[in-house]
Motif scaffolding. Sequence first.
Motif, mmCIF file in Angstrom:
data_model
loop_
_atom_site.group_PDB
_atom_site.id
_atom_site.type_symbol
_atom_site.label_atom_id
_atom_site.label_comp_id
_atom_site.label_asym_id
_atom_site.label_seq_id
_atom_site.Cartn_x
_atom_site.Cartn_y
_atom_site.Cartn_z
ATOM 1 N N ASP A 1 11.985 46.083 12.710
ATOM 2 C CA ASP A 1 11.652 46.180 14.132
ATOM 3 C C ASP A 1 12.540 45.211 14.915
ATOM 4 N N ILE A 2 12.794 45.545 16.173
ATOM 5 C CA ILE A 2 13.613 44.701 17.040
ATOM 6 C C ILE A 2 12.791 43.596 17.691
ATOM 7 N N SER A 3 11.461 43.726 17.631
ATOM 8 C CA SER A 3 10.570 42.794 18.321
ATOM 9 C C SER A 3 10.084 41.681 17.397
ATOM 10 N N PRO A 4 10.328 40.409 17.731
ATOM 11 C CA PRO A 4 9.761 39.307 16.941
ATOM 12 C C PRO A 4 8.237 39.345 16.910
ATOM 13 N N ASP A 5 7.615 39.790 18.015
ATOM 14 C CA ASP A 5 6.151 39.900 18.042
ATOM 15 C C ASP A 5 5.666 40.910 17.008
ATOM 16 N N ALA A 6 6.377 42.025 16.912
ATOM 17 C CA ALA A 6 5.990 43.053 15.943
ATOM 18 C C ALA A 6 6.155 42.557 14.515
ATOM 19 N N GLN B 1 10.039 48.631 24.761
ATOM 20 C CA GLN B 1 10.988 48.912 23.676
ATOM 21 C C GLN B 1 10.396 49.803 22.599
ATOM 22 N N ALA B 2 9.060 49.839 22.499
ATOM 23 C CA ALA B 2 8.403 50.671 21.497
ATOM 24 C C ALA B 2 8.083 52.066 22.024
ATOM 25 N N LEU B 3 8.318 52.298 23.307
ATOM 26 C CA LEU B 3 7.929 53.551 23.937
ATOM 27 C C LEU B 3 9.111 54.354 24.470
ATOM 28 N N LEU B 4 10.018 53.705 25.164
ATOM 29 C CA LEU B 4 11.077 54.408 25.886
ATOM 30 C C LEU B 4 12.191 54.849 24.951
#
Length: 311
Positions: free
Chosen positions: A135-140, A224-227
């Motif tokens: 994933d590109i997101s550190p939160d994810a 980033q997780a939707l578009l």
Amino acid sequence: MPHLRPLLSQLTRAIGRHSAEVELKWMKGTLDNPPSGIRQSCRSLEEMVARRAAGEPLQYILGSQPFGPLELAVRPPVLIPRPETEDWTMRLAETLTPSPSRPAKILDLCTGTGCIPLLLCHLWPAGSIHATAIDISPDAIQLAKENAVLCGITAYGDASTQPLTTPQAKNTFMPILADLLHPEFITQARLEPPYDLITSNPPYIPQAEYDALPASVKDYEDIQALLGDSPSPHASGAPAEDRTKGLTFYHRIAALVGGHGLLRAGGTLALEVGAGQAPAVAAIVQAKAGVDKIDVWKDPWGKERVVVARR
């Protein structure tokens, strides 16, 4: 209960009577019996109701979301796992049959909470699956690590570190922070192809549809997780006309599978798609991924939801 009537009235004004009654029970149940190991962000029913009345998704308020037999931690801005994703993941678990004698390597792209590979790790026999989640997101990535521990799945920090727990003929899970659209993605993510199964619920909502989404989605869940329309210059593999239809990530995934040997001969590629996108995604996969057979699975609501390809 008389003392809940003001809260019920407040919630009813926001979401309607029936939903308010059901959700208030869930909120009270979570406060009375919080799920084991899941971080709680609310200390009172009043706080829960206020946040829900303001439009925040219930799952973020409760701090968890069921996914098959799992109870996953959720929190903003990481995408909340949807029932349609749960449905096809369960179906995939019944379709494929890895075993400890023939373990499968799995790559999950745009993993979010880690829901897809963690459910497969849970459902398949111990020692039969080694999953890598990107994933590109550190939160994810952080949340996916926490969910692995929560679900009792052996988790690795990354490809260069020791496991967070010691594997003993167990299914394993490795979440990695990387940008799928980056030109050097495979090197950046330290991937070790080929994989027996590649799964993804990528961003697939076109900009026009994203703009029309309710605030409960746009204000809380990561764009980033939707578009699926990426302005990134790294997304040049998608024709200009497809970069306004939510199809950017499918072009990238298909090109990686077809041009970089990510998928083993006999392997399976499973891609969740948005409403009306299945024919276009199937054509992209057919043209770029080097696969032999393509199927489209419908979700429980009759919508074409997953493009499944086999090499």
